[in-house]
Design a protein around this motif. Structure first.
Motif, PDB file in Angstrom:
ATOM      1  N   PHE A 135      25.480 -26.029   9.999  1.00 37.25           N
ATOM      2  CA  PHE A 135      24.790 -26.593   8.841  1.00 37.25           C
ATOM      3  C   PHE A 135      23.932 -27.795   9.238  1.00 37.25           C
ATOM      4  N   ALA A 136      24.482 -28.647  10.100  1.00 31.09           N
ATOM      5  CA  ALA A 136      23.700 -29.780  10.586  1.00 31.09           C
ATOM      6  C   ALA A 136      22.590 -29.303  11.521  1.00 31.09           C
ATOM      7  N   TYR A 137      22.915 -28.345  12.388  1.00 34.08           N
ATOM      8  CA  TYR A 137      21.949 -27.825  13.353  1.00 34.08           C
ATOM      9  C   TYR A 137      20.745 -27.204  12.649  1.00 34.08           C
ATOM     10  N   TYR A 138      21.008 -26.312  11.702  1.00 31.51           N
ATOM     11  CA  TYR A 138      19.916 -25.623  11.026  1.00 31.51           C
ATOM     12  C   TYR A 138      19.176 -26.565  10.072  1.00 31.51           C
ATOM     13  N   GLY A 139      19.918 -27.468   9.436  1.00 26.77           N
ATOM     14  CA  GLY A 139      19.266 -28.443   8.562  1.00 26.77           C
ATOM     15  C   GLY A 139      18.281 -29.313   9.317  1.00 26.77           C
ATOM     16  N   GLU A 140      18.661 -29.729  10.518  1.00 30.10           N
ATOM     17  CA  GLU A 140      17.759 -30.536  11.353  1.00 30.10           C
ATOM     18  C   GLU A 140      16.538 -29.734  11.770  1.00 30.10           C
ATOM     19  N   ALA A 164      23.477 -27.564   3.951  1.00 32.03           N
ATOM     20  CA  ALA A 164      23.501 -28.880   4.593  1.00 32.03           C
ATOM     21  C   ALA A 164      23.916 -29.967   3.609  1.00 32.03           C
ATOM     22  N   SER A 170      27.717 -29.557   2.819  1.00 29.46           N
ATOM     23  CA  SER A 170      28.644 -29.693   3.935  1.00 29.46           C
ATOM     24  C   SER A 170      28.808 -31.148   4.369  1.00 29.46           C
ATOM     25  N   GLU A 213      29.280 -31.889   7.398  1.00 26.14           N
ATOM     26  CA  GLU A 213      28.784 -31.938   8.773  1.00 26.14           C
ATOM     27  C   GLU A 213      27.368 -32.499   8.864  1.00 26.14           C
ATOM     28  N   SER A 214      26.619 -32.399   7.793  1.00 28.48           N
ATOM     29  CA  SER A 214      25.211 -32.794   7.816  1.00 28.48           C
ATOM     30  C   SER A 214      24.999 -34.153   7.158  1.00 28.48           C
ATOM     31  N   THR A 215      24.030 -34.882   7.678  1.00 26.06           N
ATOM     32  CA  THR A 215      23.665 -36.180   7.101  1.00 26.06           C
ATOM     33  C   THR A 215      22.386 -36.084   6.270  1.00 26.06           C
ATOM     34  N   MET A 216      21.949 -34.870   5.966  1.00 28.44           N
ATOM     35  CA  MET A 216      20.735 -34.688   5.180  1.00 28.44           C
ATOM     36  C   MET A 216      20.881 -35.368   3.821  1.00 28.44           C
TER      37      MET A 216
END
Length: 271
Positions: free
Chosen positions: A154-159, A225, A228, A230-233
């Motif tokens: 989720f963080a990877y794809y959001g970034e 993202a 979750s 996991e993400s800082t979005m």
């Protein structure tokens, strides 16, 4: 309806550009005639189904995440992108980025008005977004309770979605909408299901590999993202992406494909 008996074509004769325009026009008029509930439910299904692109990305990420697989992971993400589009387009659900081209044709021909176009676009877009959000809710929960998938996706794809500045996202979204419009045109010209699958897979792969912003497929990544841990979005970043992607996709599909194709085919020599 059999492919051999499509209106405007003879058995064994390849479709002309005018045949394709007529077919696209009739399909679009059918969408205008559907009530809001039917249109919304079909669009809801599309929003849910396109989420399986991210599901496949998560499966690849869980097995190949790591610095040594950085380039391979980028390719695997692009290869995952088509699965949701195949499910939606071959399954005949309503996707907003297809209708940026399709729904504008009756408006250009004078058969429908702007208010009707706004209704079709609005209902389909709302259905797609609700479907994408519901899939994201379910998927984030699934990743939390299973050992099979890594929530880091989720963080990877959001970034990846937010990697470009807004102007870059906007231009990329125009290209994505343009390709989606061409996809609809090419699918209409293909006679066999396998040919249609290949066309969808190739164009969706180009969108994924190029990192082009797609408002509906991207919405699943944005919602996941935001939901979750996991993400800082941040919320405003996600909403800005969706707004930019939606505008760019609409311009790419309606102007570069819808208006252009209609203009040169309608004004060309008649058979």
């Amino acid at each position: 309806m059999s492919h051999k008996s499509r209106p405007g074509t003879e058995a064994g004769r390849p479709k002309s550009e005018r045949d394709i325009l007529q077919e696209q026009m009739q399909e679009s008029l059918h969408e205008y005639q559907r009530n809001n509930r039917s249109l919304f439910l079909s669009s809801l299904a599309a929003g849910l189904e396109i989420g399986f692109s991210l599901f496949l990305m998560a499966a690849f990420y869980s097995h190949f995440n790591g610095p040594e697989f950085e380039q391979l992971m980028y390719l695997l993400v692009a290869l995952s992108y088509p699965i949701g589009f195949i499910l939606v387009i071959i399954g005949r659900s309503d996707l907003f980025t297809e209708h940026t081209t399709l729904a504008i044709l009756p408006l250009l021909s004078g058969r429908e008005r702007v208010a009707s176009l706004a209704r079709v676009w609005g209902v389909i877009y709302a259905g797609n977004m609700v479907g994408a959000f519901l899939f994201s809710l379910l998927f984030v929960h699934y990743v939390e309770v299973t050992e099979r998938l890594d929530a880091g996706i989720f963080a990877y794809y959001g970034e990846k979605l937010l990697a470009d500045i807004p102007r870059g996202q906007f231009v990329g979204a125009i290209f994505a909408g343009w390709l989606m419009g061409l996809l609809g045109w090419m699918v209409a010209s293909a006679a066999e299901t396998i040919s249609r699958i290949v066309v969808v897979a190739l164009i969706a792969f180009v969108i994924g590999l190029g990192g082009l912003a797609h408002c509906i497929a991207g919405a699943v990544g944005i919602f996941c993202a935001l939901l979750s841990d996991e993400s800082t979005m941040r919320l405003w970043e996600g909403l800005r992406f969706l707004g930019v992607a939606t505008l760019g996709n609409t311009i790419g599909g309606s102007i570069f494909v819808g208006m252009l194709k209609y203009s040169y085919v309608a004004n060309g020599p008649k058979p």
